[in-house]
Scaffold this motif. Structure first.
Motif: not given
Length: 240
Positions: A40-46
């Motif tokens: 989820x955090x990686x998707x936020x960064x993306x």
């Protein structure tokens, strides 16, 4: 965004270390909780660095204006951080975003009249259950279950979609280094004592309201056999 990158790194490391233990059960919820937090955090960064379709913002007259604003924001941030539009940190989660966010649809698709074997939330030692009719002529499976984590290999499978967790972890470390460098560049452009403008401090809840909510929640959990082992009392004026 830096905090999101930290979340990715910390949770990947935790999930990997826990899953590699000999006594870790194959469906350990803490491993999967950490993997979901990291994704989820990686998707936020993306989305921050490379936004997709956005809704109309209140300050704009049309969705098109909001989309242009979002695209400009992403481009400016990528330039500041030295990240190309096709940088690995932006591409790694691309293939798994849909199955991660829409797991209910993936479940619907396999609930057919012809039953198939299914492995889900499975921590693998290098093997996975697959359906024979999904095998290719070379006997290699097209999919590795709905959600399968192979810690030693550093990979996470969502059906036939694969995420390289080792590469994702390293890319986030590199992004954090780029953020540190960019912070020094913009520091000289910030003026004033408050980085985020004026603010007013308010109480979110009254002390009495907090106490009632905490007690009610703890009682509900205890009544259902899931006591958290904590008792909260109102502090006196002396702090006792």
């Amino acid at each position: 965004m830096e905090r999101q990158a930290v979340i990715v790194n910390n949770h990947i490391a935790f999930a990997w270390k826990r899953a590699m233990r000999d006594d870790c059960p194959p469906n350990d919820p803490e491993v999967w909780a950490s993997l979901q937090a990291a994704l989820f955090a990686a998707i936020v960064v993306q989305r921050i660095l490379h936004p997709g379709k956005v809704r109309k913002y209140p300050q704009h007259q049309s969705q098109r204006k909001s989309q242009e604003f979002a695209q400009c924001r992403g481009e400016r941030l990528r330039n500041l951080l030295g990240q190309a539009a096709d940088a690995s940190v932006l591409q790694l989660t691309k293939n798994v975003r849909d199955p991660f966010e829409h797991v209910d649809e993936r479940l619907d698709q396999i609930m057919v009249s012809d039953p198939i074997s299914l492995s889900d939330w499975y921590i693998s030692t290098g093997k996975a259950l697959v359906t024979p009719r999904l095998m290719t002529e070379s006997s290699k499976p097209k999919g590795y279950g709905l959600r399968v984590f192979f810690p030693a290999g550093g990979v996470l499978y969502f059906g036939s979609d694969v995420l390289d967790l080792y590469e994702l972890d390293v890319s986030m470390l590199e992004l954090r280094a780029a953020i540190d460098a960019a912070r020094e560049k913009v520091r000289t452009k910030i003026s004033g004592r408050s980085m985020f403008g004026g603010s007013v401090v308010v109480d979110l809840l009254t002390a009495e309201g907090i106490q009632k909510r905490v007690e009610s929640w703890l009682m509900e959990r205890e009544g259902r056999g899931h006591d958290v082992g904590v008792r909260v009392g109102v502090q006196s004026e002396t702090g006792e």
